[in-house]
Design a protein around this motif. Structure first.
Motif, PDB file in Angstrom:
ATOM      1  N   GLU A  39       0.842  -1.195   0.000  1.00  0.00           N
ATOM      2  CA  GLU A  39       0.000   0.000   0.000  1.00  0.00           C
ATOM      3  C   GLU A  39       0.885   1.257   0.000  1.00  0.00           C
ATOM      4  OE1 GLU A  39      -3.527   2.119   2.692  1.00  0.00           O
ATOM      5  OE2 GLU A  39      -2.395   0.434   3.497  1.00  0.00           O
ATOM      6  N   ALA A  40       1.951   1.215   0.791  1.00  0.00           N
ATOM      7  CA  ALA A  40       2.882   2.346   0.858  1.00  0.00           C
ATOM      8  C   ALA A  40       3.536   2.583  -0.491  1.00  0.00           C
ATOM      9  CB  ALA A  40       3.942   2.082   1.923  1.00  0.00           C
ATOM     10  N   GLN A  41       3.921   1.506  -1.139  1.00  0.00           N
ATOM     11  CA  GLN A  41       4.565   1.590  -2.448  1.00  0.00           C
ATOM     12  C   GLN A  41       3.666   2.315  -3.448  1.00  0.00           C
ATOM     13  OE1 GLN A  41       5.225  -2.228  -4.389  1.00  0.00           O
ATOM     14  NE2 GLN A  41       7.355  -1.677  -4.724  1.00  0.00           N
ATOM     15  N   GLU A  42       2.391   1.934  -3.466  1.00  0.00           N
ATOM     16  CA  GLU A  42       1.432   2.569  -4.382  1.00  0.00           C
ATOM     17  C   GLU A  42       1.292   4.061  -4.085  1.00  0.00           C
ATOM     18  OE1 GLU A  42      -2.326   0.604  -4.448  1.00  0.00           O
ATOM     19  OE2 GLU A  42      -1.447  -1.364  -4.868  1.00  0.00           O
ATOM     20  N   LYS A  43       1.165   4.399  -2.810  1.00  0.00           N
ATOM     21  CA  LYS A  43       0.933   5.801  -2.443  1.00  0.00           C
ATOM     22  C   LYS A  43       2.155   6.670  -2.726  1.00  0.00           C
ATOM     23  CE  LYS A  43      -2.833   5.110   0.802  1.00  0.00           C
ATOM     24  NZ  LYS A  43      -3.361   5.264   2.162  1.00  0.00           N
ATOM     25  N   LEU A  44       3.343   6.105  -2.560  1.00  0.00           N
ATOM     26  CA  LEU A  44       4.555   6.884  -2.843  1.00  0.00           C
ATOM     27  C   LEU A  44       4.695   7.174  -4.333  1.00  0.00           C
ATOM     28  CD1 LEU A  44       7.302   5.408  -0.466  1.00  0.00           C
ATOM     29  CD2 LEU A  44       6.049   7.551  -0.256  1.00  0.00           C
ATOM     30  N   TYR A  45       4.115   6.326  -5.168  1.00  0.00           N
ATOM     31  CA  TYR A  45       4.158   6.568  -6.604  1.00  0.00           C
ATOM     32  C   TYR A  45       3.079   7.559  -7.034  1.00  0.00           C
ATOM     33  CZ  TYR A  45       7.678   3.217  -8.122  1.00  0.00           C
ATOM     34  OH  TYR A  45       8.872   2.574  -8.346  1.00  0.00           O
ATOM     35  N   GLU A  46       2.047   7.689  -6.210  1.00  0.00           N
ATOM     36  CA  GLU A  46       0.908   8.521  -6.600  1.00  0.00           C
ATOM     37  C   GLU A  46       1.056   9.978  -6.189  1.00  0.00           C
ATOM     38  OE1 GLU A  46      -2.312   6.549  -4.710  1.00  0.00           O
ATOM     39  OE2 GLU A  46      -2.401   4.909  -6.168  1.00  0.00           O
ATOM     40  N   ILE A  61       6.604  -5.516   1.728  1.00  0.00           N
ATOM     41  CA  ILE A  61       7.924  -4.893   1.611  1.00  0.00           C
ATOM     42  C   ILE A  61       8.252  -4.171   2.912  1.00  0.00           C
ATOM     43  CG2 ILE A  61       9.304  -3.278   0.234  1.00  0.00           C
ATOM     44  CD1 ILE A  61       7.013  -3.554  -1.891  1.00  0.00           C
ATOM     45  N   ASN A  62       9.422  -4.448   3.493  1.00  0.00           N
ATOM     46  CA  ASN A  62       9.738  -3.748   4.740  1.00  0.00           C
ATOM     47  C   ASN A  62      10.180  -2.309   4.465  1.00  0.00           C
ATOM     48  OD1 ASN A  62      12.650  -3.505   4.492  1.00  0.00           O
ATOM     49  ND2 ASN A  62      12.833  -5.655   5.052  1.00  0.00           N
ATOM     50  N   GLY A  63      10.265  -1.527   5.529  1.00  0.00           N
ATOM     51  CA  GLY A  63      10.557  -0.109   5.373  1.00  0.00           C
ATOM     52  C   GLY A  63      11.891   0.177   4.710  1.00  0.00           C
ATOM     53  N   PHE A  64      12.924  -0.633   5.035  1.00  0.00           N
ATOM     54  CA  PHE A  64      14.234  -0.449   4.422  1.00  0.00           C
ATOM     55  C   PHE A  64      14.160  -0.640   2.904  1.00  0.00           C
ATOM     56  CE2 PHE A  64      16.482  -1.969   8.560  1.00  0.00           C
ATOM     57  CZ  PHE A  64      16.392  -0.690   9.091  1.00  0.00           C
ATOM     58  N   GLU A  65      13.544  -1.755   2.485  1.00  0.00           N
ATOM     59  CA  GLU A  65      13.454  -2.063   1.059  1.00  0.00           C
ATOM     60  C   GLU A  65      12.593  -1.036   0.327  1.00  0.00           C
ATOM     61  OE1 GLU A  65      15.092  -4.324  -0.724  1.00  0.00           O
ATOM     62  OE2 GLU A  65      16.166  -4.754   1.136  1.00  0.00           O
ATOM     63  N   LEU A  66      11.516  -0.614   0.979  1.00  0.00           N
ATOM     64  CA  LEU A  66      10.628   0.384   0.378  1.00  0.00           C
ATOM     65  C   LEU A  66      11.387   1.671   0.070  1.00  0.00           C
ATOM     66  CD1 LEU A  66       7.614   1.228  -0.287  1.00  0.00           C
ATOM     67  CD2 LEU A  66       7.602   2.236   1.993  1.00  0.00           C
ATOM     68  N   LEU A  67      12.166   2.148   1.039  1.00  0.00           N
ATOM     69  CA  LEU A  67      12.892   3.404   0.826  1.00  0.00           C
ATOM     70  C   LEU A  67      14.018   3.222  -0.191  1.00  0.00           C
ATOM     71  CD1 LEU A  67      13.126   6.379   1.573  1.00  0.00           C
ATOM     72  CD2 LEU A  67      14.769   5.731   3.337  1.00  0.00           C
ATOM     73  N   LYS A  68      14.683   2.082  -0.135  1.00  0.00           N
ATOM     74  CA  LYS A  68      15.762   1.821  -1.086  1.00  0.00           C
ATOM     75  C   LYS A  68      15.216   1.881  -2.517  1.00  0.00           C
ATOM     76  CE  LYS A  68      18.548  -1.379   0.268  1.00  0.00           C
ATOM     77  NZ  LYS A  68      19.107  -2.724   0.550  1.00  0.00           N
ATOM     78  N   GLU A  69      14.064   1.275  -2.720  1.00  0.00           N
ATOM     79  CA  GLU A  69      13.429   1.274  -4.039  1.00  0.00           C
ATOM     80  C   GLU A  69      12.998   2.689  -4.435  1.00  0.00           C
ATOM     81  OE1 GLU A  69       9.137  -0.027  -5.221  1.00  0.00           O
ATOM     82  OE2 GLU A  69      10.378  -1.824  -5.136  1.00  0.00           O
ATOM     83  N   ALA A  70      12.432   3.428  -3.466  1.00  0.00           N
ATOM     84  CA  ALA A  70      11.987   4.790  -3.746  1.00  0.00           C
ATOM     85  C   ALA A  70      13.169   5.693  -4.111  1.00  0.00           C
ATOM     86  CB  ALA A  70      11.241   5.362  -2.541  1.00  0.00           C
ATOM     87  N   ARG A  71      14.273   5.543  -3.381  1.00  0.00           N
ATOM     88  CA  ARG A  71      15.478   6.336  -3.679  1.00  0.00           C
ATOM     89  C   ARG A  71      15.987   6.017  -5.086  1.00  0.00           C
ATOM     90  NH1 ARG A  71      14.270   9.542  -0.050  1.00  0.00           N
ATOM     91  NH2 ARG A  71      15.331   9.675   1.958  1.00  0.00           N
ATOM     92  N   ALA A  72      15.969   4.743  -5.469  1.00  0.00           N
ATOM     93  CA  ALA A  72      16.419   4.346  -6.807  1.00  0.00           C
ATOM     94  C   ALA A  72      15.523   4.954  -7.875  1.00  0.00           C
ATOM     95  CB  ALA A  72      16.435   2.826  -6.929  1.00  0.00           C
ATOM     96  N   GLY A  73      14.258   5.195  -7.512  1.00  0.00           N
ATOM     97  CA  GLY A  73      13.310   5.780  -8.458  1.00  0.00           C
ATOM     98  C   GLY A  73      13.304   7.299  -8.459  1.00  0.00           C
ATOM     99  N   GLY A  74      14.214   7.906  -7.699  1.00  0.00           N
ATOM    100  CA  GLY A  74      14.324   9.367  -7.731  1.00  0.00           C
ATOM    101  C   GLY A  74      13.654  10.101  -6.593  1.00  0.00           C
ATOM    102  N   VAL A  75      13.056   9.376  -5.641  1.00  0.00           N
ATOM    103  CA  VAL A  75      12.410  10.033  -4.498  1.00  0.00           C
ATOM    104  C   VAL A  75      13.488  10.435  -3.484  1.00  0.00           C
ATOM    105  CG1 VAL A  75      10.824   9.735  -2.554  1.00  0.00           C
ATOM    106  CG2 VAL A  75      10.267   8.735  -4.784  1.00  0.00           C
ATOM    107  N   ASP A  76      13.608  11.747  -3.212  1.00  0.00           N
ATOM    108  CA  ASP A  76      14.632  12.185  -2.255  1.00  0.00           C
ATOM    109  C   ASP A  76      14.018  12.835  -1.017  1.00  0.00           C
ATOM    110  OD1 ASP A  76      13.744  14.535  -3.317  1.00  0.00           O
ATOM    111  OD2 ASP A  76      15.713  15.319  -3.874  1.00  0.00           O
ATOM    112  N   THR A  77      12.740  12.553  -0.773  1.00  0.00           N
ATOM    113  CA  THR A  77      12.054  13.078   0.407  1.00  0.00           C
ATOM    114  C   THR A  77      12.749  12.608   1.686  1.00  0.00           C
ATOM    115  OG1 THR A  77       9.977  12.919  -0.824  1.00  0.00           O
ATOM    116  CG2 THR A  77       9.808  13.223   1.553  1.00  0.00           C
ATOM    117  N   PRO A  78      12.992  13.514   2.648  1.00  0.00           N
ATOM    118  CA  PRO A  78      13.616  13.099   3.912  1.00  0.00           C
ATOM    119  C   PRO A  78      12.811  11.991   4.584  1.00  0.00           C
ATOM    120  CG  PRO A  78      13.527  15.489   3.774  1.00  0.00           C
ATOM    121  CD  PRO A  78      12.733  14.961   2.618  1.00  0.00           C
ATOM    122  N   ALA A  79      13.509  11.005   5.151  1.00  0.00           N
ATOM    123  CA  ALA A  79      12.830   9.838   5.726  1.00  0.00           C
ATOM    124  C   ALA A  79      13.347   9.524   7.124  1.00  0.00           C
ATOM    125  CB  ALA A  79      13.011   8.622   4.821  1.00  0.00           C
ATOM    126  N   ILE A  80      12.409   9.224   8.018  1.00  0.00           N
ATOM    127  CA  ILE A  80      12.732   8.796   9.380  1.00  0.00           C
ATOM    128  C   ILE A  80      12.203   7.382   9.565  1.00  0.00           C
ATOM    129  CG2 ILE A  80      12.393   9.224  11.854  1.00  0.00           C
ATOM    130  CD1 ILE A  80      11.831  12.168  11.150  1.00  0.00           C
TER     131      ILE A  80
END
Length: 224
Positions: A39-46, A61-80
């Protein structure tokens, strides 16, 4: 008043998610919640967000993998990362996957708020770079990784943004299909020619068809 700062929260504990969400909304933030990795993956793309709060141990998908994938896709939003994991290797994995900060459960809501505001302040302080004019009325903010049309942010998919950044880094050059595939898709993804055509079509709608020239059987060229 300006638009509210948008926070994305991934947390599978519904009680904690509700508590954190209510607290942050009372503090003036807009909060979007997802309860599992897919669900997070879908929303981050939307949509675009200003801060990502990611629990690590979630279904799918765990949080680490989710962010790693998002970073590879160009998402540079700060993450905690929000997690009960304590081992030092978990901390290292969190930062290696692109995390900016780390808070362990249980935590005080005021501490979370402090970390969010600190990260936002640091992020906005870095947004000093002038915007790049892409086309008449269209500008790109390289630090915020955001495209603006007539001053308003344009909601692009991460791969569309990554493609735009690639074109802007090589103005007037023909960029081969292989280079585009390597840039947009990670090693464990299968590049899609039809998806690339869709990304090109969407960018052309915004910056103008004449700005991105198709070089038959080779690649594309961005004309500044």
């Amino acid at each position: 008043m300006g638009a509210k700062t948008r926070i994305f929260l991934l947390e599978d504990d519904t009680n904690l998610a509700e508590t954190v969400s209510d607290f942050l909304e009372d503090e003036g933030f807009a909060v979007e919640v997802a309860f599992d990795g897919e669900e997070a993956q879908e929303k981050l793309y939307e949509a675009r967000y200003d801060i990502l709060l990611l629990d690590v141990n979630v279904p799918g998908i765990n949080g680490f993998e989710l962010l790693k994938e998002a970073r590879a896709g160009g998402v540079d939003t700060p993450a905690i990362f929000i997690t009960s994991l304590n081992a030092i290797e978990n901390l290292e994995e969190g930062y290696e996957s692109g995390g900016d900060d780390y808070i362990r459960k249980p935590f005080a809501l005021k501490e979370l708020l402090l970390r969010i505001t600190t990260l936002l302040r640091r992020n906005f302080a870095h947004r000093e770079n002038p915007r790049v004019t892409v086309a008449p009325g269209v500008e790109y903010d390289p630090t915020g990784n955001t495209l603006y049309e007539r001053g308003e942010p344009v909601n692009l998919q991460p791969k569309e943004l990554a493609l735009l950044k690639l074109f802007l880094s090589r103005p007037g050059e023909t960029v081969a299909h292989e280079v585009i595939y390597d840039t947009l898709w990670s090693y464990d993804e299968t590049p899609s020619e039809s998806a690339l055509r869709t990304y090109i079509k969407n960018l052309r709608k915004i910056i103008g068809k004449e700005k991105i020239v198709s070089i038959k059987r080779y690649g594309y060229k961005y004309l500044p």
